[in-house]
Scaffold this motif. Structure first.
Motif, short mmCIF file in Angstrom:
data_model
loop_
_atom_site.label_atom_id
_atom_site.label_comp_id
_atom_site.label_asym_id
_atom_site.label_seq_id
_atom_site.Cartn_x
_atom_site.Cartn_y
_atom_site.Cartn_z
N UNK A 123 0.84 -1.20 0.00
CA UNK A 123 0.00 0.00 0.00
C UNK A 123 0.87 1.25 0.00
N UNK A 124 0.64 2.14 -0.92
CA UNK A 124 1.45 3.37 -1.01
C UNK A 124 0.85 4.26 -2.08
N UNK A 125 1.26 5.52 -2.09
CA UNK A 125 1.06 6.33 -3.29
C UNK A 125 2.37 6.28 -4.07
N UNK A 126 2.32 6.73 -5.30
CA UNK A 126 3.54 6.76 -6.12
C UNK A 126 4.60 7.64 -5.45
N UNK A 127 4.18 8.77 -4.89
CA UNK A 127 5.14 9.66 -4.22
C UNK A 127 5.78 8.99 -3.02
N UNK A 128 4.98 8.33 -2.21
CA UNK A 128 5.51 7.63 -1.03
C UNK A 128 6.42 6.50 -1.44
N UNK A 129 6.02 5.76 -2.47
CA UNK A 129 6.82 4.62 -2.93
C UNK A 129 8.17 5.10 -3.47
N UNK A 130 8.18 6.25 -4.14
CA UNK A 130 9.43 6.78 -4.69
C UNK A 130 10.33 7.24 -3.55
N UNK A 131 9.76 8.00 -2.65
CA UNK A 131 10.54 8.55 -1.55
C UNK A 131 11.17 7.47 -0.68
N UNK A 132 10.37 6.42 -0.40
CA UNK A 132 10.83 5.33 0.48
C UNK A 132 11.53 4.23 -0.29
N UNK A 133 11.49 4.30 -1.62
CA UNK A 133 11.93 3.16 -2.44
C UNK A 133 11.26 1.89 -1.93
#
Ligand code: EPU
Length: 292
Positions: A123-133
């Motif tokens: 579960x994530x947004x694209x922004x969160x997934x990018x930031x957290x890898x």
């Protein structure tokens, strides 16, 4: 004049954050701002800089623990259509920072674009997934990124190549920025075989993790070469409770919460687990979730 005058119809005041997080815990935000588009957000960022107004973005709330007394300043939610667009361009997909990762993974699977199915069920947004890898044993978000467009703290748009993003284990150089969109390079393949891999990854997750319960996924990063879950398990901590929070009996690196739990219960349990693992194995566990 108060800062929000010009944004009034897109600002909510005194908003409970618990329902916006997977933990379902924590206090309120003084303000939640829903920008219309990148330009609107840039206007806000410039104003926030002038007024020294603190702000942060909340994505899917899947990796955040909000403290019981809530947060000052402004929580930004990229939930308007301009931030949630997903557009195929040949073998690539451009996805807005507020787009959900899970629907994006399904979309790519159906389109016969392979790569992201290795992230099934995160579960994530694209922004969160990018930031957290964001990722796990099957893959990481960063390995599919060609470039990321962000808004910086001055309200300027900037584009980061994959290399400039600095993706690493659960981290990147994007922490100070707001992700407007990400361009992902994927590989065309029969939708059927992509779907089969999607099912395998999801089934692994479902069978090893308490995905139906209220948690923030893994609480700790895996320390160099070791598994945090295995260490916590070997320390005999599965099922340990503090108030309404418990170390999951299914996967020891998850803390699950029940109704009535408080963020402080989770924080006390985190301290206890770190102390026990340090005592047993002389290994320091680093928290993976963002504590607000
Ligand atoms: N293990 C135990 N007891 C447990 C849990 C795990 O002995 O309670 C053992 C497993 O048997 C296995 C090893 O520890 O031998 C590793 O466990 P697992 O395969 O479940 O992977 P993990 O390293 O604990 C990582 C990510 C997860 C991701 C999974 C699967 C981290 C901190 N965690 O978990 O990510 O879903 O791989 O891909 O990197 C998250 O980041 O929130 C997250 C859940």
């Amino acid at each position: 004049m108060t800062w929000w005058n010009e944004f009034a119809e897109r600002v909510e005041r005194d908003v409970a954050l618990a329902p916006l997080t997977w933990f379902g815990l924590g206090g309120a935000a003084a303000y939640v701002f829903h920008p219309r588009d990148a330009e609107d957000l840039a206007g806000f960022v410039r104003l926030a800089a002038d007024e020294s107004l603190p702000y942060r973005v909340l994505g899917e709330g899947a990796n955040v623990l909000v403290r019981d007394n809530g947060v000052d300043g402004v929580v930004v939610r990229l939930d308007r259509p301009a931030f949630r667009r997903v557009e195929r361009r040949g073998q690539s997909v451009v996805a807005g920072g507020g787009a959900g990762l899970m629907p994006l993974v399904k979309y790519c699977t159906d389109e016969g674009l392979s790569g992201l199915e290795t992230l099934a069920g995160i579960p994530a947004t694209v922004g969160g997934a990018a930031r957290m890898n964001a990722g796990g044993r099957f893959g990481e978000f960063g390995s599919f990124v060609r470039e990321v467009t962000v808004l910086d703290r001055k309200g300027e748009l900037r584009t980061f190549s994959n290399e400039a993003c600095g993706f690493r284990y659960r981290g990147s150089n994007l922490g100070d920025y707001m992700v407007i969109d990400a361009t992902l390079d994927l590989t065309p393949e029969e939708p059927e075989s992509v779907r089969r891999r999607y099912d395998e990854v999801f089934e692994f997750k479902r069978s090893t993790q308490p995905i139906a319960e209220r948690s923030a996924g893994c609480i700790f990063k895996n320390p160099r070469g070791q598994s945090a879950g295995a260490l916590i398990d070997r320390a005999g901590l599965k099922g340990t409770r503090r108030g309404g929070a418990m170390v999951s009996p299914r996967h020891a690196n998850f803390i699950v919460t029940e109704r009535g739990a408080r963020s402080s219960d989770v924080l006390h349990l985190i301290d206890h687990v770190r102390d026990r693992v340090m005592h047993e194995f002389s290994t320091e566990l680093e928290v993976e979730v963002d504590i607000w």
